[in-house]
Design an enzyme around this catalytic site. Sequence first.
Site, PDB file in Angstrom:
ATOM      1  NE  ARG A  68      37.280  40.125  52.363  1.00  0.00           N
ATOM      2  CZ  ARG A  68      36.503  40.775  53.191  1.00  0.00           C
ATOM      3  NH1 ARG A  68      35.190  40.641  53.129  1.00  0.00           N
ATOM      4  NH2 ARG A  68      37.017  41.558  54.124  1.00  0.00           N
ATOM      5  CG  MET A  81      33.697  36.824  40.743  1.00  0.00           C
ATOM      6  SD  MET A  81      34.070  36.426  42.457  1.00  0.00           S
ATOM      7  CE  MET A  81      34.141  38.035  43.211  1.00  0.00           C
ATOM      8  CG  LEU A 105      30.232  41.845  31.925  1.00  0.00           C
ATOM      9  CD1 LEU A 105      29.765  43.115  31.216  1.00  0.00           C
ATOM     10  CD2 LEU A 105      29.689  40.613  31.234  1.00  0.00           C
ATOM     11  CE  LYS A 131      40.186  43.186  41.737  1.00  0.00           C
ATOM     12  NZ  LYS A 131      40.125  42.116  42.721  1.00  0.00           N
ATOM     13  CG  ASN A 170      43.907  42.502  41.794  1.00  0.00           C
ATOM     14  OD1 ASN A 170      43.511  42.667  42.945  1.00  0.00           O
ATOM     15  ND2 ASN A 170      43.214  41.823  40.904  1.00  0.00           N
ATOM     16  CE1 TYR A 171      53.598  45.709  40.218  1.00  0.00           C
ATOM     17  CE2 TYR A 171      53.702  46.804  42.346  1.00  0.00           C
ATOM     18  CZ  TYR A 171      54.332  46.273  41.240  1.00  0.00           C
ATOM     19  OH  TYR A 171      55.698  46.284  41.151  1.00  0.00           O
TER      20      TYR A 171
HETATM   21  P1  NAD Z   1      33.514  34.583  34.655  1.00  0.00           P
HETATM   22  O1  NAD Z   1      34.153  34.355  33.334  1.00  0.00           O
HETATM   23  O2  NAD Z   1      33.113  33.393  35.471  1.00  0.00           O
HETATM   24  O3  NAD Z   1      32.197  35.476  34.458  1.00  0.00           O
HETATM   25  C1  NAD Z   1      32.049  36.445  33.449  1.00  0.00           C
HETATM   26  C2  NAD Z   1      30.704  36.228  32.806  1.00  0.00           C
HETATM   27  O4  NAD Z   1      30.500  37.239  31.820  1.00  0.00           O
HETATM   28  C3  NAD Z   1      30.592  34.875  32.064  1.00  0.00           C
HETATM   29  O5  NAD Z   1      29.486  34.166  32.575  1.00  0.00           O
HETATM   30  C4  NAD Z   1      30.405  35.268  30.601  1.00  0.00           C
HETATM   31  O6  NAD Z   1      29.535  34.397  29.906  1.00  0.00           O
HETATM   32  C5  NAD Z   1      29.790  36.653  30.750  1.00  0.00           C
HETATM   33  N1  NAD Z   1      29.940  37.491  29.555  1.00  0.00           N
HETATM   34  C6  NAD Z   1      31.049  37.716  28.822  1.00  0.00           C
HETATM   35  N2  NAD Z   1      30.779  38.562  27.815  1.00  0.00           N
HETATM   36  C7  NAD Z   1      29.476  38.886  27.936  1.00  0.00           C
HETATM   37  C8  NAD Z   1      28.618  39.738  27.201  1.00  0.00           C
HETATM   38  N3  NAD Z   1      29.043  40.400  26.140  1.00  0.00           N
HETATM   39  N4  NAD Z   1      27.322  39.819  27.604  1.00  0.00           N
HETATM   40  C9  NAD Z   1      26.881  39.144  28.683  1.00  0.00           C
HETATM   41  N5  NAD Z   1      27.652  38.319  29.418  1.00  0.00           N
HETATM   42  C10 NAD Z   1      28.931  38.205  29.044  1.00  0.00           C
HETATM   43  O7  NAD Z   1      34.488  35.529  35.478  1.00  0.00           O
HETATM   44  P2  NAD Z   1      34.412  35.928  37.036  1.00  0.00           P
HETATM   45  O8  NAD Z   1      35.369  35.087  37.806  1.00  0.00           O
HETATM   46  O9  NAD Z   1      32.992  36.031  37.472  1.00  0.00           O
HETATM   47  O10 NAD Z   1      35.088  37.378  36.972  1.00  0.00           O
HETATM   48  C11 NAD Z   1      34.369  38.522  36.548  1.00  0.00           C
HETATM   49  C12 NAD Z   1      35.222  39.757  36.840  1.00  0.00           C
HETATM   50  O11 NAD Z   1      35.485  39.828  38.249  1.00  0.00           O
HETATM   51  C13 NAD Z   1      36.588  39.746  36.145  1.00  0.00           C
HETATM   52  O12 NAD Z   1      36.903  41.055  35.744  1.00  0.00           O
HETATM   53  C14 NAD Z   1      37.525  39.251  37.239  1.00  0.00           C
HETATM   54  O13 NAD Z   1      38.846  39.698  37.028  1.00  0.00           O
HETATM   55  C15 NAD Z   1      36.880  39.867  38.473  1.00  0.00           C
HETATM   56  N6  NAD Z   1      37.129  39.167  39.750  1.00  0.00           N
HETATM   57  C16 NAD Z   1      37.089  37.814  39.843  1.00  0.00           C
HETATM   58  C17 NAD Z   1      37.302  37.204  41.073  1.00  0.00           C
HETATM   59  C18 NAD Z   1      37.233  35.698  41.235  1.00  0.00           C
HETATM   60  O14 NAD Z   1      37.629  35.199  42.301  1.00  0.00           O
HETATM   61  N7  NAD Z   1      36.718  34.943  40.277  1.00  0.00           N
HETATM   62  C19 NAD Z   1      37.545  37.982  42.216  1.00  0.00           C
HETATM   63  C20 NAD Z   1      37.542  39.370  42.108  1.00  0.00           C
HETATM   64  C21 NAD Z   1      37.332  39.947  40.869  1.00  0.00           C
END
Ligand code: NAD
Length: 300
Positions: free
Chosen positions: A123, A12, A65, A171, A175-176
């Site tokens: 989304r 994201m 994150l 949120k 999501n629930y």
């Molecule tokens: P992801 O795992 O692809 O991205 C998270 C990133 O954080 C990774 O690149 C990881 O290396 C980095 N990271 C972890 N610990 C770290 C630290 N200590 N310092 C720096 N970087 C660090 O996950 P994502 O899909 O991008 O999701 C991120 C958030 O958004 C989550 O909370 C998820 O639930 C939420 N989300 C995801 C989606 C989706 O469709 N993927 C949609 C809405 C919300």
Amino acid sequence: MTKIGFIGLGTMGGPMAANIIKGGHKVKGFDISEKLINAHVANDGIAANSPSDAANDCDFLFTMLPNSEHVKQVLFDKNGAVETLKNSAIVIDMSTIHPLETDDIRSKLNDNNVSMIDCPIGRTSVEARLGKSLLMLGGEKNDIIKATPILNLIGDTLKDCGGPGMGSRMKIVNNYMTTVLNVLSGEALTLARAVGLDQETCIDVLSGTAAVKSHLTTTYPTKVLNNDVTPAFMVKLALKDLGIAVDLGKKVNTDLDLGRASIETYKHAMKEGREEQDWTSIFLSLQNRAGLSLPDSIKK
Ligand code: NAD
């Protein structure tokens, strides 16, 4: 040019940071993955070597994150962002985390004279790449106004959810509903298949009723949300149908977990004397059990 720090350049965060850069801003990005920092640089971003480096001199610091422990780590641990964040900076946390953790993080940031907007995302990464995310905003009005030009580069739907912490709460409610509906959809289609229905026919029929159109946009607005629980369809009849479905499921080896749990919910409403009320009065029964006040006109 606004200076942006961006921590978490994953599925994201990566595309979101890229869209802010395309909007003409300087984005200093950090991630524990070197590969993702390199991808950020390839998108004309600037590499940061720590969270405090990403936060240094920025106007807005985004965090995207996995969970709250990662957000706390990058903000408050050694070389964390609070070491360099200036007082006028706003932290915008887009991660999906527990709302009580959101409150704790906000309070710790405020202790450091930094304000925060919780801004989880509706989304998926498909829309994130297109800059068409839905943003659930929880923050002070002035902070949201300041951040809006940057937020518009990430999303096309900005929803102010009503104050600090409310984005995070919205949120989780969202999501629930979507995670449980996912199970319900799976259960319904499994039952359909087990009893020999054609899947396409089934989806077509369900699409014409509250099953797919949703209670929140069909039955609720005209009945319970309109303070009217005179029956369009009675609770006792809904419970009868639910019982048949769960029993039919048993006969064809299909365990309907949500169906069984929902029978208990309907039974609670029956015990409150709602058997001849509209089935949307389930909402009143649930609020009652949560100790929430009900409108006088439909109190019961
Ligand atoms: P992801 O795992 O692809 O991205 C998270 C990133 O954080 C990774 O690149 C990881 O290396 C980095 N990271 C972890 N610990 C770290 C630290 N200590 N310092 C720096 N970087 C660090 O996950 P994502 O899909 O991008 O999701 C991120 C958030 O958004 C989550 O909370 C998820 O639930 C939420 N989300 C995801 C989606 C989706 O469709 N993927 C949609 C809405 C919300």
